[in-house]
Design an enzyme around this catalytic site. Structure first.
Site, PDB file in Angstrom:
ATOM      1  N   CYS A  45       0.799  -1.242  -0.106  1.00 25.39           N
ATOM      2  CA  CYS A  45      -0.130  -0.036  -0.050  1.00 25.39           C
ATOM      3  C   CYS A  45       0.840   1.189  -0.028  1.00 25.39           C
ATOM      4  CB  CYS A  45      -0.873   0.030   1.315  1.00 25.39           C
ATOM      5  SG  CYS A  45      -1.987  -1.531   1.373  1.00 25.39           S
TER       6      CYS A  45
HETATM    7  C1  BEZ Z   1       0.473  -4.774   1.853  1.00 22.77           C
HETATM    8  O1  BEZ Z   1       0.215  -3.524   1.510  1.00 22.77           O
HETATM    9  O2  BEZ Z   1       1.732  -5.017   1.522  1.00 22.77           O
HETATM   10  C2  BEZ Z   1      -0.337  -5.802   2.414  1.00 22.77           C
HETATM   11  C3  BEZ Z   1      -1.416  -5.774   2.989  1.00 22.77           C
HETATM   12  C4  BEZ Z   1      -2.279  -6.756   3.403  1.00 22.77           C
HETATM   13  C5  BEZ Z   1      -1.750  -8.278   3.285  1.00 22.77           C
HETATM   14  C6  BEZ Z   1      -0.465  -8.217   2.401  1.00 22.77           C
HETATM   15  C7  BEZ Z   1       0.248  -7.254   1.989  1.00 22.77           C
END
Ligand code: BEZ
Length: 211
Positions: A45
């Site tokens: 994100c």
């Molecule tokens: C991420 O944004 O890295 C992420 C968020 C939730 C689960 C896996 C990755």
């Protein structure tokens, strides 16, 4: 039932990193891109929010507003913003919705319980000036999205909204487009003065009409 293409994008009021917004009023007369993030302070994100900030000028050129959503509170978003700038070199320059009670996430079907009960998946909604949903894409939490692809789709949507054309596989702005089958050859000669070439009677290419 899940939101479908052609449905009116549900309106809502929410707190964001740029103040409280009423979604339809905030969209105004232009295009919008609403996209969800599973959680604050997560690696994928963080890269996505930096990238959309980098591309913000490209969305502006297309009269498209961008807005993110994460089901964490505003105070958490505000702390995360510092990390986004540090990690990506791009400060968050568009609103990020705080949706701790999942009001907006539920409205848009961003939580897919068989994938995860509480976190949103990576949803993207492109909304037209008529407030109707023009595109939906759903990615799993583990895969970062390609926002150049979202820009490419907006280019296609804006072109096809104005002309009787569709865009072929892997099309990019400036390349030849397809005349829709509903237009006869006779009408095509008038509508597309740059001419067209027919590979099959139903597959006719013409130079991009607005170039
Ligand atoms: C991420 O944004 O890295 C992420 C968020 C939730 C689960 C896996 C990755």
């Amino acid at each position: 039932m899940a939101l479908q293409l052609g449905d009116v994008a549900p309106d809502f009021t929410a707190e964001t990193t740029q103040g409280t917004i009423s979604f339809h009023e905030w969209l105004g007369d232009g295009w919008g891109v609403l996209f969800s993030h599973p959680k604050d302070f997560t690696p994928v994100c963080t890269t996505e929010l930096g990238e959309v900030s980098r591309l913000k000028g490209e969305f502006d050129k297309r009269n498209a507003k961008v807005i993110g959503l994460s089901v964490d509170p505003l105070e958490s978003h505000e702390r995360w913003m510092g990390d986004i700038a540090d990690a990506t070199g791009h400060s968050l320059n568009f609103p990020l919705i705080a949706d701790p009670d999942r009001k907006v996430a539920d409205l848009y079907g961003m939580i897919h319980p068989n994938a995860d009960n509480t976190l949103t998946v990576r949803s993207v909604f492109v909304i037209g000036p008529d407030k109707k949903v023009k595109l939906t894409i759903t990615y799993p939490a583990s895969t970062g999205r390609n926002f150049e692809e979202i820009l490419r789709v907006i280019d296609s949507l804006q072109l096809t909204a104005g002309y009787s054309v569709a865009t072929p596989v892997n099309w990019h702005d400036g390349e030849d487009v397809i005349i829709v089958p509903a237009v006869s050859d006779e009408d095509a000669k008038e509508k597309f003065p740059k001419g067209f070439r027919a590979i099959k009677p139903y597959l006719r290419y013409t130079p991009q009409p607005n170039r």
